[in-house]
Design an enzyme around this catalytic site. Structure first.
Site, PDB file in Angstrom:
ATOM      1  N   ARG A   1      35.402  41.357  47.347  1.00 16.16           N
ATOM      2  CA  ARG A   1      35.708  40.262  48.257  1.00 16.16           C
ATOM      3  C   ARG A   1      34.520  39.315  48.301  1.00 16.16           C
ATOM      4  O   ARG A   1      33.364  39.732  48.230  1.00 16.16           O
ATOM      5  CB  ARG A   1      36.025  40.781  49.668  1.00 16.16           C
TER       6      ARG A   1
ATOM      7  N   GLU B   1      36.783  30.607  49.650  1.00 15.06           N
ATOM      8  CA  GLU B   1      37.826  30.728  48.628  1.00 15.06           C
ATOM      9  C   GLU B   1      39.086  30.027  49.118  1.00 15.06           C
ATOM     10  O   GLU B   1      39.540  30.318  50.233  1.00 15.06           O
ATOM     11  CB  GLU B   1      38.112  32.205  48.364  1.00 15.06           C
TER      12      GLU B   1
ATOM     13  N   HIS C   1      40.326  34.297  41.418  1.00 19.27           N
ATOM     14  CA  HIS C   1      40.915  35.504  42.015  1.00 19.27           C
ATOM     15  C   HIS C   1      42.069  35.989  41.126  1.00 19.27           C
ATOM     16  O   HIS C   1      43.164  36.283  41.607  1.00 19.27           O
ATOM     17  CB  HIS C   1      41.414  35.225  43.436  1.00 19.27           C
TER      18      HIS C   1
END
Length: 323
Positions: free
Chosen positions: A237, A266, A285
């Site tokens: 993460r 993000e 991602h």
């Protein structure tokens, strides 16, 4: 009770560009004794959810959840679950499972790809190809490197397994090091052992979930401890790494590079300085994407549906988040 209502419902939100209808079809194939439906519209979601005992999807809003009068299990289609209304599920006595583990093979392959890209300097080769330039350049070997894997869950374990053929030394970091693990050495997050591991790390792979312990785990002090030849890879993460500290470390040549599939913030803004480093690889991602996503998830959810219908034992469900 609607006689035409399904007992297993797949909500319409897709993931990783994969259509949820395909997931529903795979579930139906595995559950011939159950009525599995796909809700293609919001109206169908509202109508079909009323009698469903199992619902699977990316998320569920409060209004839709209120209509799920017979819901016993919500099967999330992602490994993360903090975005779900867990308190409301608990109040209603609804079990929750996630997709933990299904991404491990593809994410582990991507980590191996990042490492080979760095060690063999493949980006430099690509740059010279783009310039039609036949000129040799120096590269390295991955063999003999020390790889520290933060998080020894399904992803960290899969990464370690795929590195076994590269003759590297591996250090695993986990909450309970006394349990051991697949790495050559296993340590905890705290104390001098973690600092010592960082000091000898060539590749630092972050594959842990975001928790109070891991949030901001890699900040200015950790980057100062890493050797200047170290590469940092994050498939966990974004918030596990202090982004400002990472940028400072890259600018100051405190580390040799980074590969980031997750960032903080993000999505990464187009004007963020991380985009401009030649020694940083950013993927959106995307490591979790695999054409096997629905197949692997359907296997887990179908098993859980069968367990729930035959035994009613929620405690034995695979990937149980809360019951």
């Amino acid at each position: 009770m609607n006689d035409n209502a399904p007992d297993v419902l797949v909500l319409r939100a897709n993931t990783h560009g994969l259509h949820a209808r395909d997931y529903a079809d795979l579930l139906a194939d595995r559950l011939p004794d159950h009525d599995v439906r796909f809700a293609a519209t919001s109206t169908e979601e509202r109508d079909l959810i009323e009698d469903a005992t199992v619902v699977s999807g990316v998320d569920i809003d409060a209004a839709l959840l209120e209509r799920a009068e017979n819901l016993r299990l919500f099967a999330g289609v992602a490994a993360g679950y903090n975005h779900l209304p867990l308190e409301r599920f608990a109040e209603r006595g609804i079990a929750v499972t996630n997709a933990s583990g299904i991404h491990a093979p593809n994410i582990a392959e991507q980590v191996a790809g990042y490492m080979l890209l760095f060690s063999r300097h493949l980006r430099e080769g690509l740059h010279r190809q783009q310039r039609n330039e036949w000129r040799h350049y120096q590269a390295e070997e991955l063999m003999g490197s020390t790889v520290t894997v933060v998080g020894l869950g399904a992803i960290g374990t899969a990464v370690t397994e795929r590195l076994s053929g590269f003759d590297v030394e591996t250090i695993g970091v986990r909450y309970t090091p006394e349990k051991g693990g697949p790495t050559d050495e296993v340590i905890g997050f705290d104390g001098p052992e973690f600092e010592a591991a960082l000091a000898e790390t060539d590749y630092l792979v972050v594959a842990a979930p975001l928790t109070d312990t891991t949030r901001g785990l890699l900040s200015a002090e950790e980057f100062r401890t890493l050797p200047p030849n170290a590469r940092v890879i994050n498939v966990g993460r974004g918030q596990i790494i202090d982004t400002e500290a990472l940028v400072t470390a890259l600018r100051g040549n405190q580390i040799d590079g980074a590969a980031l599939d997750v960032t903080d913030p993000e999505p990464l803004p187009a004007d963020h300085p991380l985009w401009d480093f030649e020694n940083v690889l950013i993927t959106p991602h995307n490591a979790g994407h695999s054409p096997k996503h629905w197949d692997r998830l359907a296997e887990i959810v179908a098993e859980n549906v069968t367990t729930l219908s035959e035994t009613g034992d929620e405690a034995s469900l695979r990937n149980l988040v809360q019951s």
